[in-house]
Design a protein around this motif. Structure first.
Motif, PDB file in Angstrom:
ATOM      1  N   PRO A  32      77.436  32.316  48.637  1.00  0.00           N
ATOM      2  CA  PRO A  32      76.940  33.537  49.287  1.00  0.00           C
ATOM      3  C   PRO A  32      77.709  34.790  48.853  1.00  0.00           C
ATOM      4  N   GLY A  33      79.009  34.647  48.634  1.00  0.00           N
ATOM      5  CA  GLY A  33      79.840  35.792  48.243  1.00  0.00           C
ATOM      6  C   GLY A  33      80.953  35.355  47.323  1.00  0.00           C
ATOM      7  N   PRO A  34      81.599  36.304  46.632  1.00  0.00           N
ATOM      8  CA  PRO A  34      82.640  35.950  45.665  1.00  0.00           C
ATOM      9  C   PRO A  34      83.906  35.386  46.290  1.00  0.00           C
ATOM     10  N   GLU A  35      84.104  35.597  47.578  1.00  0.00           N
ATOM     11  CA  GLU A  35      85.315  35.119  48.252  1.00  0.00           C
ATOM     12  C   GLU A  35      85.075  33.833  49.054  1.00  0.00           C
ATOM     13  N   ASP A  36      83.952  33.186  48.841  1.00  0.00           N
ATOM     14  CA  ASP A  36      83.638  31.937  49.541  1.00  0.00           C
ATOM     15  C   ASP A  36      84.749  30.920  49.271  1.00  0.00           C
ATOM     16  N   ALA A  37      85.253  30.293  50.313  1.00  0.00           N
ATOM     17  CA  ALA A  37      86.387  29.364  50.183  1.00  0.00           C
ATOM     18  C   ALA A  37      86.052  28.177  49.282  1.00  0.00           C
ATOM     19  N   ARG A  38      84.822  27.670  49.356  1.00  0.00           N
ATOM     20  CA  ARG A  38      84.447  26.529  48.513  1.00  0.00           C
ATOM     21  C   ARG A  38      84.352  26.929  47.046  1.00  0.00           C
ATOM     22  N   LEU A  39      83.880  28.138  46.795  1.00  0.00           N
ATOM     23  CA  LEU A  39      83.835  28.643  45.429  1.00  0.00           C
ATOM     24  C   LEU A  39      85.251  28.792  44.874  1.00  0.00           C
ATOM     25  N   THR A  40      86.132  29.342  45.680  1.00  0.00           N
ATOM     26  CA  THR A  40      87.536  29.493  45.277  1.00  0.00           C
ATOM     27  C   THR A  40      88.149  28.137  44.964  1.00  0.00           C
ATOM     28  N   ARG A  41      87.889  27.151  45.800  1.00  0.00           N
ATOM     29  CA  ARG A  41      88.418  25.799  45.582  1.00  0.00           C
ATOM     30  C   ARG A  41      87.857  25.196  44.297  1.00  0.00           C
ATOM     31  N   GLN A  42      86.557  25.388  44.047  1.00  0.00           N
ATOM     32  CA  GLN A  42      85.954  24.838  42.830  1.00  0.00           C
ATOM     33  C   GLN A  42      86.559  25.494  41.592  1.00  0.00           C
ATOM     34  N   ARG A  43      86.813  26.784  41.658  1.00  0.00           N
ATOM     35  CA  ARG A  43      87.490  27.469  40.541  1.00  0.00           C
ATOM     36  C   ARG A  43      88.845  26.822  40.266  1.00  0.00           C
ATOM     37  N   GLN A  44      89.602  26.552  41.349  1.00  0.00           N
ATOM     38  CA  GLN A  44      90.925  25.943  41.211  1.00  0.00           C
ATOM     39  C   GLN A  44      90.835  24.571  40.558  1.00  0.00           C
ATOM     40  N   LEU A  45      89.810  23.822  40.916  1.00  0.00           N
ATOM     41  CA  LEU A  45      89.642  22.480  40.347  1.00  0.00           C
ATOM     42  C   LEU A  45      89.275  22.522  38.859  1.00  0.00           C
ATOM     43  N   LEU A  46      88.593  23.574  38.434  1.00  0.00           N
ATOM     44  CA  LEU A  46      88.124  23.651  37.053  1.00  0.00           C
ATOM     45  C   LEU A  46      89.098  24.350  36.108  1.00  0.00           C
ATOM     46  N   THR A  47      89.954  25.193  36.636  1.00  0.00           N
ATOM     47  CA  THR A  47      90.862  25.970  35.779  1.00  0.00           C
ATOM     48  C   THR A  47      91.700  25.106  34.838  1.00  0.00           C
ATOM     49  N   PRO A  48      92.345  24.048  35.303  1.00  0.00           N
ATOM     50  CA  PRO A  48      93.204  23.276  34.384  1.00  0.00           C
ATOM     51  C   PRO A  48      92.438  22.371  33.408  1.00  0.00           C
ATOM     52  N   VAL A  49      91.127  22.266  33.529  1.00  0.00           N
ATOM     53  CA  VAL A  49      90.382  21.310  32.693  1.00  0.00           C
ATOM     54  C   VAL A  49      89.438  22.009  31.708  1.00  0.00           C
ATOM     55  N   GLN A  50      89.787  23.218  31.311  1.00  0.00           N
ATOM     56  CA  GLN A  50      88.935  23.963  30.374  1.00  0.00           C
ATOM     57  C   GLN A  50      88.669  23.191  29.074  1.00  0.00           C
ATOM     58  N   PRO A  51      89.657  22.517  28.489  1.00  0.00           N
ATOM     59  CA  PRO A  51      89.365  21.742  27.267  1.00  0.00           C
ATOM     60  C   PRO A  51      88.327  20.635  27.510  1.00  0.00           C
ATOM     61  N   GLY A  52      88.383  19.990  28.672  1.00  0.00           N
ATOM     62  CA  GLY A  52      87.410  18.948  29.000  1.00  0.00           C
ATOM     63  C   GLY A  52      86.008  19.507  29.159  1.00  0.00           C
ATOM     64  N   PRO A 109      85.814  17.362  42.325  1.00  0.00           N
ATOM     65  CA  PRO A 109      86.888  17.237  41.337  1.00  0.00           C
ATOM     66  C   PRO A 109      86.308  17.117  39.926  1.00  0.00           C
ATOM     67  N   ALA A 110      87.027  17.671  38.976  1.00  0.00           N
ATOM     68  CA  ALA A 110      86.564  17.666  37.586  1.00  0.00           C
ATOM     69  C   ALA A 110      86.317  16.243  37.081  1.00  0.00           C
ATOM     70  N   ALA A 111      87.159  15.308  37.482  1.00  0.00           N
ATOM     71  CA  ALA A 111      86.996  13.924  37.022  1.00  0.00           C
ATOM     72  C   ALA A 111      85.625  13.370  37.415  1.00  0.00           C
ATOM     73  N   GLN A 112      85.143  13.714  38.606  1.00  0.00           N
ATOM     74  CA  GLN A 112      83.816  13.252  39.033  1.00  0.00           C
ATOM     75  C   GLN A 112      82.709  13.911  38.214  1.00  0.00           C
ATOM     76  N   LEU A 113      82.867  15.193  37.925  1.00  0.00           N
ATOM     77  CA  LEU A 113      81.871  15.878  37.091  1.00  0.00           C
ATOM     78  C   LEU A 113      81.853  15.280  35.688  1.00  0.00           C
ATOM     79  N   PHE A 114      83.041  15.049  35.136  1.00  0.00           N
ATOM     80  CA  PHE A 114      83.131  14.477  33.801  1.00  0.00           C
ATOM     81  C   PHE A 114      82.531  13.074  33.767  1.00  0.00           C
ATOM     82  N   SER A 115      82.740  12.318  34.829  1.00  0.00           N
ATOM     83  CA  SER A 115      82.173  10.973  34.913  1.00  0.00           C
ATOM     84  C   SER A 115      80.641  11.030  34.883  1.00  0.00           C
TER      85      SER A 115
END
Length: 155
Positions: A58-78, A133-139
């Motif tokens: 709904p908005g750029p500060e949505d807590a779930r969006l923020t959490r998803q960003r955090q989960l994806l940041t370290p896995v950019q190469p994947g 989590p990125a591992a689930q998306l990658f799976s």
């Protein structure tokens, strides 16, 4: 020469002529069409090229969006290895055609967080209403037949 061909053409009945004019008018550039959605354009442009991960909120500060960003940041190469393009879709910043496309074509309620994984074929492969989590998306991606072929390498 063009006149010669026209003069030898069989005349159209008034009904056929009217039908032809309606078809031409409806298919021409001046036809009344809904404006193209930028989101739809992005999805079409990515087809057979990239997998899309749409993070809808709904908005750029949505807590779930923020959490998803955090989960994806370290896995950019994947993400890059799997040809995944991440796009944030902020409902409050969308044009009307994009909101309509989300609701009508992708079945997304514009009042909640939704993660959509769209395959290279343009189909929705995964839909979640909470960060994943990125591992689930990658799976999920790694189990796709096209990804299996990609991992085997070029032939």
């Amino acid at each position: 020469m063009k006149q010669l061909l026209v003069s030898k053409a069989k005349p159209l009945s008034s009904y056929r002529w009217l039908w032809l004019m309606l078809v031409v008018a409806a298919s021409g550039p001046g036809a009344a069409q809904q404006p193209a959605s930028a989101l739809e354009t992005t999805i079409r442009a990515s087809k057979w090229q990239k997998r899309l991960l749409l993070l809808c909120a709904p908005g750029p500060e949505d807590a779930r969006l923020t959490r998803q960003r955090q989960l994806l940041t370290p896995v950019q190469p994947g993400l890059a290895a799997r040809d995944m393009l991440v796009r944030e879709v902020i409902f409050s910043q969308l044009a009307a055609p994009d909101q309509r496309y989300l609701r009508e074509r992708l079945g997304v309620k514009t009042t909640d967080f939704v993660l959509l994984l769209i395959g290279k074929d343009g189909g929705v492969k995964r839909r979640e209403t909470a960060p994943v989590p990125a591992a689930q998306l990658f799976s999920t991606v790694d189990a796709m037949p096209m990804r299996q072929r990609e991992m085997r390498g070029p032939r």
